[in-house]
Design an enzyme around this catalytic site. Structure first.
Site: not given
Length: 546
Positions: A60, A93-94, A394
């Site tokens: 994550d 997020t990545t 998530d």
């Protein structure tokens, strides 16, 4: 020639002009390279060691970056992007870090070679961003929210890139069921409230098998009854919630009591007991089966409750109390004298205290239309449970986004490639710096499909060339990279979809962050000096002089 005037202190460091901009770009690219291998279903994991000696294994992006201590201010700004994306959307997020790093990388030739002013670059980027978001809206699809099948497909795509993806439909069902339970529509305004952070709590219990995980029709918490003779199983309980103590309040500071003889001491004790008795009687009058309080319960109060057949739980967390109130329909009461019949919660079907492993857990379940729930997670180890929890959070955020905005776009890098092709075509109608910025963003967006191919061991150059040629035909907007097989595929056929809100937010955050870092032309950093020190400047003076 006159001497240069020194405004800043000697120990102050300063980076000015192109040097500061290029250093910011290098820092942003370094942060992006750190998480690049964690994108897609075949991503690698990172092991983070914390200062206390603990380890964290995850892919994550936000979980990795929040544990890393960086020095460069631009790198800190990039890490802040992952946190902002996580709070806003819970996913992507990545992607936002990788895309942000690439946006900075394509800006470098403008500054180094073409010597373009940063404001002109920023202006072109913002126009391209508006066009990109409008185009994504035009190619988006609307999900049918009446059934779980369509929503589950989108959530499944989110979990497919994570550790929980190996457990198939289980994690998807947990996330969708939990979000459906906490949806609350305001009767007056009609606004839909989905607060998964406060009202869908994940309870991790090591041991057992992951298949034993489930979403409860109510809540659970790690507490036991206060007295062994209290009932551990009650059907259709009447639940009373308090946030006041059921014990005699001691003085907060020093207290002097003057006692002349033994009778005065006895009278003092009687007054304490009388107060507790009055409080318990005001509670027992409403015949609750379960009393939960956020504060303490004295031994005498427990005695009265046992006699009345009431099960009591003390020192409950405020968050747990709020979730019980939502699930049972109870109202949290601040003073026992103010209890009303409407404050008693009657929506629960079962109150039960169970021992799981070495600890006792209280379940208030079988609630009618609970607007709060607990997700019971079982697993072999704490590391597995922690990663499952991150993945479920998530997934629940993705489901929440879908219920708020039911528009989706195809994933697997297809939407980025479609937007890239659109910007390239639009750039042909422009001239000057605007044309170059459109082309730069179109090149930068290709980083997502390229990274997907690289992470699953595919031939990046060959596949990207084929994908570009596919997207020259607007009928092929759904074609992207199959991140598992490492080949081109129609995302429509393999059901890879992502929420439009996540994709739009990713693009906005990445481009706007790149614009901010490009506009920085001066970085000043200095060490604060004690005002009484020898180098304090004009204000310092000699301490021996008067």
């Amino acid at each position: 020639m006159s001497q240069p005037v020194l405004v800043l202190q000697q120990n102050t460091k300063r980076e000015h002009g192109r040097k500061s901009q290029l250093n910011n770009i290098s820092a942003g690219k370094s942060v992006a390279d750190l998480v690049r291998s964690t994108l897609g279903p075949k991503s690698m994991l990172k092991m983070i060691l914390d200062p206390m000696g603990g380890t964290q294994i995850t892919n994550d992006g936000n979980a990795i970056l929040r544990e890393i201590d960086v020095v460069h201010p631009a790198a800190k700004h990039m890490i802040e992007l992952a946190r902002a994306q996580d709070e806003e959307c819970g996913d992507g997020t990545t992607s936002v870090i990788i895309l942000g790093g690439e946006m900075l990388a394509v800006s470098q030739p403008f500054l180094e070679v073409l010597q373009v002013h940063p404001i002109k670059i920023v202006s072109g980027y913002m126009k391209a961003l508006d066009d990109a978001v409008n185009y994504m809206n035009s190619i988006s699809l609307t999900v049918d929210l009446t059934t779980d099948t369509e929503v589950a497909k989108v959530v499944d795509c989110c979990l497919g890139t994570k550790f929980a993806g190996r457990y198939g439909d289980l994690a998807t069902k947990l996330a969708v069921n939990a979000v459906r339970k906490v949806i609350r529509t305001d009767a007056i305004s009609g606004n839909v409230e989905i607060d998964v952070k406060r009202y869908a709590k994940i309870e991790k219990i090591p041991g057992g098998h992951i298949d034993e995980s489930r979403v409860l029709d109510g809540v659970m918490f790690n507490k036991d009854i206060t007295h062994q003779k209290m009932r551990r199983l009650i059907k259709n309980p009447r639940v009373l919630l308090l946030d006041c103590p059921l014990e005699y309040k001691k003085a907060e500071s020093m207290l002097n009591v003057e006692i002349v003889d033994d009778k005065d001491w006895e009278k003092l004790m009687e007054m304490e007991e009388k107060w507790i008795q009055d409080v318990c009687e005001s509670i027992i009058r409403f015949k609750p089966d379960v009393v939960c309080t956020e504060k303490g319960i004295s031994d005498l109060a427990q005695h009265y409750f046992v006699k009345a057949g009431i099960s009591a739980i003390r020192r409950l967390r405020k968050t747990d109390n709020n979730r019980i109130a939502r699930a049972t329909g109870a109202t949290i009461v601040h003073r026992p004298e103010e209890i009303q019949e409407s404050d008693i919660g009657t929506n629960a079907g079962l109150f039960q205290v169970q021992k799981i492993g070495d600890e006792y857990f209280t379940f208030i379940v079988e609630c009618k239309e609970p607007k709060a729930c607990s997700i019971l997670l079982r697993g072999a180890s704490k590391d597995t449970l922690n990663e499952m929890e991150r993945n479920l959070v998530d997934a629940m955020n993705v489901a929440r986004n879908i219920f708020h905005n039911p528009k989706v776009v195809y994933g697997g890098g297809s939407v980025e490639m479609a937007v890239s092709q659109m910007l390239l075509e639009k750039s042909k109608t422009l001239a000057g710096v605007s044309q170059k910025t459109y082309e730069a963003i179109a090149r930068a967006l290709e980083v997502i499909p390229r990274t997907l191919v690289q992470n699953c061991g595919g031939a990046a150059i060959k596949l990207l060339t084929e994908l570009r040629s596919k997207h020259t035909d607007k009928a092929n907007v759904s074609w992207g990279i199959d991140g598992i097989e490492g080949v081109l595929a129609d995302m429509k056929d393999i059901d890879v979809m992502e929420p439009l809100s996540v994709k739009a937010q990713t693009m906005k955050t990445a481009i706007e962050a790149a614009c901010v870092l490009i506009r920085i032309d001066d970085i000043v950093s200095g060490v604060a000096v004690d005002a009484d020190g020898p180098s304090a400047g004009p204000q310092g003076g000699n301490p021996d002089e008067e």
